[in-house]
Design a protein around this motif. Sequence first.
Motif, PDB file in Angstrom:
ATOM      1  N   VAL A 210       0.845  -1.189   0.000  1.00 16.39           N
ATOM      2  CA  VAL A 210       0.000   0.000   0.000  1.00 16.39           C
ATOM      3  C   VAL A 210       0.886   1.247   0.000  1.00 16.39           C
ATOM      4  N   ILE A 211       0.671   2.112  -0.982  1.00 16.02           N
ATOM      5  CA  ILE A 211       1.366   3.400  -1.062  1.00 16.02           C
ATOM      6  C   ILE A 211       0.336   4.484  -0.788  1.00 16.02           C
ATOM      7  N   ILE A 212       0.527   5.260   0.259  1.00 13.67           N
ATOM      8  CA  ILE A 212      -0.435   6.298   0.645  1.00 13.67           C
ATOM      9  C   ILE A 212       0.163   7.662   0.303  1.00 13.67           C
ATOM     10  N   ALA A 213      -0.530   8.415  -0.548  1.00 12.65           N
ATOM     11  CA  ALA A 213      -0.068   9.747  -0.936  1.00 12.65           C
ATOM     12  C   ALA A 213      -1.030  10.785  -0.394  1.00 12.65           C
ATOM     13  N   GLY A 214      -0.501  11.762   0.336  1.00 12.52           N
ATOM     14  CA  GLY A 214      -1.322  12.807   0.923  1.00 12.52           C
ATOM     15  C   GLY A 214      -1.484  12.594   2.411  1.00 12.52           C
ATOM     16  N   LEU A 215      -0.820  13.418   3.195  1.00 18.05           N
ATOM     17  CA  LEU A 215      -0.864  13.284   4.657  1.00 18.05           C
ATOM     18  C   LEU A 215      -1.410  14.547   5.306  1.00 18.05           C
ATOM     19  N   GLY A 216      -2.428  15.136   4.647  1.00 16.71           N
ATOM     20  CA  GLY A 216      -3.106  16.292   5.222  1.00 16.71           C
ATOM     21  C   GLY A 216      -4.125  15.843   6.257  1.00 16.71           C
TER      22      GLY A 216
ATOM     23  N   SER B  98       4.040  16.013  -0.827  1.00 17.23           N
ATOM     24  CA  SER B  98       4.364  16.660  -2.095  1.00 17.23           C
ATOM     25  C   SER B  98       5.863  16.678  -2.378  1.00 17.23           C
ATOM     26  N   LYS B  99       6.685  16.785  -1.341  1.00 14.70           N
ATOM     27  CA  LYS B  99       8.127  16.915  -1.566  1.00 14.70           C
ATOM     28  C   LYS B  99       8.951  15.823  -0.899  1.00 14.70           C
ATOM     29  N   GLU B 100       8.350  15.078   0.015  1.00 15.12           N
ATOM     30  CA  GLU B 100       9.090  14.052   0.748  1.00 15.12           C
ATOM     31  C   GLU B 100       8.316  12.742   0.742  1.00 15.12           C
ATOM     32  N   MET B 101       9.062  11.644   0.884  1.00 19.87           N
ATOM     33  CA  MET B 101       8.398  10.351   1.019  1.00 19.87           C
ATOM     34  C   MET B 101       9.188   9.472   1.979  1.00 19.87           C
ATOM     35  N   LEU B 102       8.449   8.604   2.644  1.00 14.57           N
ATOM     36  CA  LEU B 102       9.027   7.560   3.488  1.00 14.57           C
ATOM     37  C   LEU B 102       8.730   6.243   2.787  1.00 14.57           C
ATOM     38  N   PHE B 103       9.771   5.543   2.358  1.00 13.50           N
ATOM     39  CA  PHE B 103       9.583   4.315   1.562  1.00 13.50           C
ATOM     40  C   PHE B 103      10.321   3.175   2.258  1.00 13.50           C
TER      41      PHE B 103
ATOM     42  N   ALA C  36      -4.900  16.515  -3.210  1.00  8.85           N
ATOM     43  CA  ALA C  36      -5.780  17.333  -4.055  1.00  8.85           C
ATOM     44  C   ALA C  36      -4.953  17.869  -5.217  1.00  8.85           C
ATOM     45  N   SER C  37      -4.032  17.027  -5.708  1.00  9.95           N
ATOM     46  CA  SER C  37      -3.035  17.463  -6.681  1.00  9.95           C
ATOM     47  C   SER C  37      -3.340  16.904  -8.066  1.00  9.95           C
ATOM     48  N   ASP C  38      -3.512  17.804  -9.046  1.00 10.54           N
ATOM     49  CA  ASP C  38      -3.686  17.325 -10.411  1.00 10.54           C
ATOM     50  C   ASP C  38      -2.383  16.750 -10.950  1.00 10.54           C
TER      51      ASP C  38
ATOM     52  N   LYS D   1     -10.184  14.177  -7.091  1.00 13.34           N
ATOM     53  CA  LYS D   1     -11.176  14.234  -8.173  1.00 13.34           C
ATOM     54  C   LYS D   1     -10.575  14.510  -9.534  1.00 13.34           C
ATOM     55  N   TYR D   2      -9.304  14.889  -9.601  1.00 12.30           N
ATOM     56  CA  TYR D   2      -8.777  15.381 -10.874  1.00 12.30           C
ATOM     57  C   TYR D   2      -8.742  14.311 -11.961  1.00 12.30           C
ATOM     58  N   ALA D   3      -8.324  13.089 -11.632  1.00 12.68           N
ATOM     59  CA  ALA D   3      -8.252  12.046 -12.654  1.00 12.68           C
ATOM     60  C   ALA D   3      -9.633  11.695 -13.183  1.00 12.68           C
ATOM     61  N   GLY D   4     -10.618  11.636 -12.286  1.00 15.31           N
ATOM     62  CA  GLY D   4     -11.975  11.295 -12.700  1.00 15.31           C
ATOM     63  C   GLY D   4     -12.643  12.358 -13.543  1.00 15.31           C
TER      64      GLY D   4
END
Length: 782
Positions: free
Chosen positions: A430-436, A467-472, A517-519, A540-543
């Motif tokens: 599981v890759i989770i993007a967006g930690l708001g 948006s700028k960092e990731m923990l993998f 919420a990033s296109d 919603k952007y992809a849809g």
Amino acid sequence: MTKVVHKFGGSSLSSAARYQAVANIILGQCQRGDCVVVSAAGKTTNTLVKLWQSYLQKDDNAFNDILLQVENHQNQLLTELFTSQQANTLLEKLKDELQSIAKAAADLNLHEASLLAHGEVWSARLLAHLLSTLNVSALDVDARSLFTQHQGQLLHAQNKQACIEQLSGEKIHIVTGFIASDCDGNTITLGRNGSDYSATLLANYIDAQAVSIWTDTHGVFSTDPRKVSSAIKYPKVCRAQANLLARLGNPVLHAKTLSPLKDTNIKLQVRSSYDPEAVGTEIVKQGYSKDKRFITTFEELDLIRVEGLATGEVRTLSQLIQHSIHHFSKGGEDYLLVPSNDTHAVASHLQGRGNIVESHLRGLAIVAPSHETHQLTQQVAAVLEQQDVVVRFTHSDGRYALFLTDQSIDSDVLAILHDKVVNKGRELAVIIAGLGNVGEVFVDQCQKQVEKLQANFDLKIVALVRSKEMLFCPSGINIQNWQQQWRSEAQSYQQSDLLERIGELDYEHKVVIDITASDAFSDMYPSFVAHDCHLISANKYAGTAAQAWYGKLLEQLQERNLHWRYNTSVGAGLPINFALADLQNSGDAVTRIEGVFSGTLSWLCSSFDGTKPFSDLVLEAQGMGYTEPDPREDLSGRDMQRKLLILARDLGLELDVEDIALEPLMPEHLATGDWDSFLAKRQDLDTFYQSRYEQSQSEGKALRYTGALDIDEQGQVSAKVGIAYVEAGSAIANLTPGDNIFVITSQWYESNPLVIQGPGAGKEVTAAGIHSDLYWLTQKLK
């Protein structure tokens, strides 16, 4: 230096259309100096074997009939691929070779290996000629000038030098598989399915970077995908397991294929020539992939106990019958599993040292991580007993277990076994993007939810992305302590870094959960799909992207049998997407959707009673965190417009956002300028809303901001988002402030529409809706 050796098997070259497809793959995948190894076209080798057998039996009529079959097949390929002028030279060569075969047979001077070699020679010549007509500089090369054996042993130093000398230059070299020569120049074969071996040998000799084995399957599966629809395609398989599967007769890779790659860094991939864009299976060195679970089945084998089995004798026997032979020891005795048709030849070679223990066996083998084999062996035995399958012989050595049976393992039994011993061992990364706001709640909820999901899946959260960092962490992030791990291990990244790390994940399934919420992030969806990732979106952007892009994404998902869930993109946790899908799947037809799809605008319109200016309510909602940072984004109606588009596409309608009329909930001039300039003109918003409110009151109706989609009997569509005056007693008029509502009219719900209502915003309900999508995905995969 040659970058890649590509190998195409007989099924990839079975017709003129397949030759053209392979040529297109070469055009797209090969660079100058690369090599292509080819097998004989289609069933050509089998036909040539029948030709040889008729020669041995002195059956002249059968010999002539089969030779005519060979001629007709080759002529058909040539006439379908080339103009008569282009084919002239090839037809003349073919005619001469067929006459030479007939003469050698008549003179009782036909040589088996030389006869069988024609299939590969014809394939290489034809493909090189086809590439030349496409303005590709290609040259067919007879491997008998590259590979030499002496007393069954390849002369590696000599062969390496020959390859370096003959395969230099800027051409694409089309090399015959399967064949070699001895020191006297006589033709020898490398065994049935020896073209894979030719490819890896060639790669070793020329120090290639990679080998691509192009087949009629998409890669290496957990079992035969033609028999079990839920078979898993593994992205990576370690060489040791691949070699074991080959020795057990798995048809995708063959026993000798991997040996030239030992102690090298040459990459090996199995890919589909029928779907060249699909990601295949990479065969990697030990330690670069976890051991997987497999079930492979057998047909028509004999079990032979051998006395005094000599070192290297199994390889000699395999060469004799041109088929892999599995050898194992049990109780201090050596056993061989031999195809029943070849038992006589093996027994003759063993000269009385081989005794047939069991004959005409079928059955299966399970291959699994060593610590799982014992338990899985017990489970398989229990299933076979329940299915009344009689087991005549079993053996296990810790890495695999054999079950030799009287009857074939049919598809139904194989599917049950697969579900019991393979599916329950599935892994989901599981890759989770967006930690708001929503993302953090979702991750916190994961601490309990993942435990439930792990009853069916080995589910691991392997990446957290901002948006700028990731923990993998491929082995899994400790979700209960993720903030501390983030502070110590999170790194900056580019999009290419994220995709590279996802591509390296060694999991059966992967899912990207987009809570951004990033296109820009949604633009990466096709790349995620190309890496075999399922998708879950709150974004919603992809849809709502352009119809052409959206349609292409759906095609890509379908081609790879991947799923995309986005229930929280409309209505937060409300099951609106599920409801629309269920209605259509059950045969209903939706004719109208109307509702309020914004928690913010729901609260504003339902709360307004004229006692305070509308702008005061807007600022109050902003202070409570109900709105976007700039509330004009909510008042513009664009968010509801995108949501209505998603619902329209759920109904199969091909719309773009511009097809939905939009009336903002504010005067147009307030949309421009900064926030301070808006505040200075807030009275204009109050006047705008007050006038419309008074109109609704004069009509005895309620003012709401709605979206509406109508489909008439002719299939014509009208869609609008804007101010609506709704009947005072309707569900929309009586909406609880902050709730979303969807009123669905259909053929079955015509006089009394279906109403779905509830919280349409809020981080807790949205996060819960994402968990619902994740649960749905695991159930679908299971």
